[in-house]
Scaffold this motif. Structure first.
Motif, PDB file in Angstrom:
ATOM      1  N   SER A  32      43.873  40.304  44.448  1.00  0.00           N
ATOM      2  CA  SER A  32      42.640  40.498  43.884  1.00  0.00           C
ATOM      3  C   SER A  32      41.752  41.301  44.093  1.00  0.00           C
ATOM      4  O   SER A  32      40.061  41.497  43.558  1.00  0.00           O
ATOM      5  CB  SER A  32      42.287  39.390  42.645  1.00  0.00           C
ATOM      6  N   TRP A  33      41.572  40.470  46.083  1.00  0.00           N
ATOM      7  CA  TRP A  33      39.940  39.815  46.255  1.00  0.00           C
ATOM      8  C   TRP A  33      40.452  41.399  46.829  1.00  0.00           C
ATOM      9  O   TRP A  33      38.865  41.905  46.748  1.00  0.00           O
ATOM     10  CB  TRP A  33      40.251  39.322  47.001  1.00  0.00           C
ATOM     11  N   LEU A  34      41.000  42.200  47.516  1.00  0.00           N
ATOM     12  CA  LEU A  34      40.440  43.578  48.210  1.00  0.00           C
ATOM     13  C   LEU A  34      39.859  44.170  46.876  1.00  0.00           C
ATOM     14  O   LEU A  34      39.256  45.412  47.485  1.00  0.00           O
ATOM     15  CB  LEU A  34      42.357  44.155  48.388  1.00  0.00           C
ATOM     16  N   TYR A  35      41.103  44.174  45.401  1.00  0.00           N
ATOM     17  CA  TYR A  35      40.721  44.967  44.971  1.00  0.00           C
ATOM     18  C   TYR A  35      39.269  45.149  44.467  1.00  0.00           C
ATOM     19  O   TYR A  35      38.217  45.552  43.693  1.00  0.00           O
ATOM     20  CB  TYR A  35      41.278  45.120  43.336  1.00  0.00           C
ATOM     21  N   ALA A  36      38.731  43.527  44.339  1.00  0.00           N
ATOM     22  CA  ALA A  36      37.102  43.274  43.787  1.00  0.00           C
ATOM     23  C   ALA A  36      36.073  44.441  44.756  1.00  0.00           C
ATOM     24  O   ALA A  36      34.961  44.374  44.013  1.00  0.00           O
ATOM     25  CB  ALA A  36      37.141  41.978  43.345  1.00  0.00           C
ATOM     26  N   PHE A  37      36.082  43.830  45.744  1.00  0.00           N
ATOM     27  CA  PHE A  37      35.667  44.219  47.012  1.00  0.00           C
ATOM     28  C   PHE A  37      35.949  45.243  47.535  1.00  0.00           C
ATOM     29  O   PHE A  37      35.398  45.481  48.337  1.00  0.00           O
ATOM     30  CB  PHE A  37      35.848  43.519  48.419  1.00  0.00           C
ATOM     31  N   ASN A  38      36.297  46.647  46.357  1.00  0.00           N
ATOM     32  CA  ASN A  38      36.933  47.737  47.078  1.00  0.00           C
ATOM     33  C   ASN A  38      37.125  47.736  48.091  1.00  0.00           C
ATOM     34  O   ASN A  38      36.946  49.195  48.345  1.00  0.00           O
ATOM     35  CB  ASN A  38      35.713  48.803  46.376  1.00  0.00           C
ATOM     36  N   VAL A  39      37.716  47.507  48.683  1.00  0.00           N
ATOM     37  CA  VAL A  39      38.517  47.309  50.253  1.00  0.00           C
ATOM     38  C   VAL A  39      39.635  48.534  49.913  1.00  0.00           C
ATOM     39  O   VAL A  39      39.855  49.542  50.691  1.00  0.00           O
ATOM     40  CB  VAL A  39      38.699  46.431  50.676  1.00  0.00           C
ATOM     41  N   VAL A  40      40.436  48.580  48.891  1.00  0.00           N
ATOM     42  CA  VAL A  40      41.272  49.866  48.578  1.00  0.00           C
ATOM     43  C   VAL A  40      41.155  50.085  47.533  1.00  0.00           C
ATOM     44  O   VAL A  40      40.374  49.868  46.678  1.00  0.00           O
ATOM     45  CB  VAL A  40      43.417  48.692  47.742  1.00  0.00           C
TER      46      VAL A  40
END
Length: 102
Positions: A32-40
């Motif tokens: 969820s963190w990676l998705y929220a910060f557009n890392v993935v």
């Protein structure tokens, strides 16, 4: 095989399953963190499949917890509450059920 051995095997399996579920919740938090910060990459099919798995595996347990927790301005502490509940269940299994079987 003795009845106590079967009971202990069931208890160990339950504890193992709870341990696996804790890792799934941690994975969902990190995702969820990676998705929220557009890392993935949001349009990647594997990322979408992984997100769907984490959502389907954790949301049915986290949703009822979120109903009882007050809104903290965008901070979701429901996984922390879930970890406390899992720890409580583990302690019940180890300290109440296991001695009753042995």
């Amino acid at each position: 095989m003795k009845e106590g051995a079967v009971g202990l095997a069931i208890i160990q399996t339950l504890l193992y399953a709870l341990g696996i579920y804790k890792f799934i919740v941690i994975g969902a938090i990190i995702f969820s963190w990676l998705y929220a910060f557009n890392v993935v990459n949001n349009s990647n099919q594997f990322v979408a499949m992984l997100g769907s798995f984490f959502y389907k595996a954790t949301e049915p347990v986290l949703r009822p917890i979120r109903r009882f927790i007050p809104d903290l301005g965008g901070i979701d502490i429901s996984p922390i509450v879930l970890f406390v509940i899992i720890y409580f269940v583990e302690q019940i299994i180890v300290n109440v059920l296991a001695p009753a079987i042995v």
